[in-house]
Design a protein around this motif. Structure first.
Motif, PDB file in Angstrom:
ATOM      1  N   LEU A  83       0.803  -1.231   0.000  1.00 57.88           N
ATOM      2  CA  LEU A  83       0.000   0.000   0.000  1.00 57.88           C
ATOM      3  C   LEU A  83       0.836   1.282   0.000  1.00 57.88           C
ATOM      4  O   LEU A  83       0.291   2.365   0.146  1.00 57.88           O
ATOM      5  CB  LEU A  83      -0.922   0.003   1.218  1.00 57.88           C
ATOM      6  N   ASP A  84       2.143   1.163  -0.169  1.00 59.40           N
ATOM      7  CA  ASP A  84       3.023   2.332  -0.063  1.00 59.40           C
ATOM      8  C   ASP A  84       2.643   3.454  -1.036  1.00 59.40           C
ATOM      9  O   ASP A  84       2.584   4.620  -0.646  1.00 59.40           O
ATOM     10  CB  ASP A  84       4.483   1.935  -0.278  1.00 59.40           C
ATOM     11  N   LYS A  87      -0.651   5.081  -0.025  1.00 57.83           N
ATOM     12  CA  LYS A  87      -0.442   5.919   1.159  1.00 57.83           C
ATOM     13  C   LYS A  87       0.239   7.226   0.779  1.00 57.83           C
ATOM     14  O   LYS A  87      -0.092   8.291   1.307  1.00 57.83           O
ATOM     15  CB  LYS A  87       0.387   5.174   2.198  1.00 57.83           C
ATOM     16  N   TYR A  88       1.203   7.144  -0.142  1.00 61.39           N
ATOM     17  CA  TYR A  88       1.881   8.363  -0.609  1.00 61.39           C
ATOM     18  C   TYR A  88       0.865   9.322  -1.233  1.00 61.39           C
ATOM     19  O   TYR A  88       0.876  10.518  -0.962  1.00 61.39           O
ATOM     20  CB  TYR A  88       2.980   8.016  -1.608  1.00 61.39           C
ATOM     21  N   ALA A  90      -2.380   9.457  -0.693  1.00 53.35           N
ATOM     22  CA  ALA A  90      -3.283   9.959   0.342  1.00 53.35           C
ATOM     23  C   ALA A  90      -2.643  11.074   1.164  1.00 53.35           C
ATOM     24  O   ALA A  90      -3.293  12.080   1.459  1.00 53.35           O
ATOM     25  CB  ALA A  90      -3.719   8.818   1.251  1.00 53.35           C
ATOM     26  N   THR A  91      -1.385  10.914   1.515  1.00 50.81           N
ATOM     27  CA  THR A  91      -0.723  11.926   2.337  1.00 50.81           C
ATOM     28  C   THR A  91      -0.338  13.175   1.546  1.00 50.81           C
ATOM     29  O   THR A  91      -0.007  14.192   2.139  1.00 50.81           O
ATOM     30  CB  THR A  91       0.532  11.362   3.035  1.00 50.81           C
ATOM     31  N   CYS A 106      -5.445  -4.540   2.532  1.00 52.74           N
ATOM     32  CA  CYS A 106      -5.839  -3.770   3.705  1.00 52.74           C
ATOM     33  C   CYS A 106      -6.217  -4.695   4.856  1.00 52.74           C
ATOM     34  O   CYS A 106      -5.842  -4.468   6.002  1.00 52.74           O
ATOM     35  CB  CYS A 106      -7.006  -2.842   3.375  1.00 52.74           C
ATOM     36  N   GLU A 109      -3.180  -6.371   6.521  1.00 50.81           N
ATOM     37  CA  GLU A 109      -2.348  -5.526   7.357  1.00 50.81           C
ATOM     38  C   GLU A 109      -2.897  -5.360   8.770  1.00 50.81           C
ATOM     39  O   GLU A 109      -2.200  -4.938   9.663  1.00 50.81           O
ATOM     40  CB  GLU A 109      -2.175  -4.141   6.721  1.00 50.81           C
TER      41      GLU A 109
END
Length: 110
Positions: A83-84, A87-88, A90-91, A106, A109
């Protein structure tokens, strides 16, 4: 201003359909990306240049760190191993749409 749509795996079976349809309504706003730049460039030719191609490896942060500056939406058309990249996005305020069964990652994890 962020106004481009990046399609990861946009030259694959699902991605090609997404790319071609979006290129009809958003010419010059779609970028097809992945690790096979030649396949991406081939799709650019099929759309008569209505899209752009980009080499991008979602597993190499250096590959996408600067490449996403003008991107407002990412459409994921492959099944990522982690999910890296999501996540990038999203942030960094990039909308992320996934056509893959990412939900299984998901759940794993947790």
């Amino acid at each position: 201003m962020q106004d481009k749509i990046l399609i990861i795996g946009g030259y694959g079976q699902v991605g090609k359909y997404v790319t071609l349809e979006l290129s009809k309504v958003l010419p010059n706003k779609v970028i097809v990306a992945g690790r096979n730049l030649e396949k991406a460039k081939s799709l650019v030719t099929k759309t008569n240049g209505k899209i752009n191609a980009l080499y991008l490896d979602i597993y190499d942060r250096n590959s996408y760190y600067n490449a996403l500056k003008n991107i407002s939406v990412v459409v994921m058309c492959l099944s990522p191993k982690n999910l890296d990249f999501a996540k990038y996005c999203a942030t960094n305020g990039i909308h992320y749409i996934d056509t893959s069964p990412i939900i299984t990652l998901c759940l794993q994890e947790k």
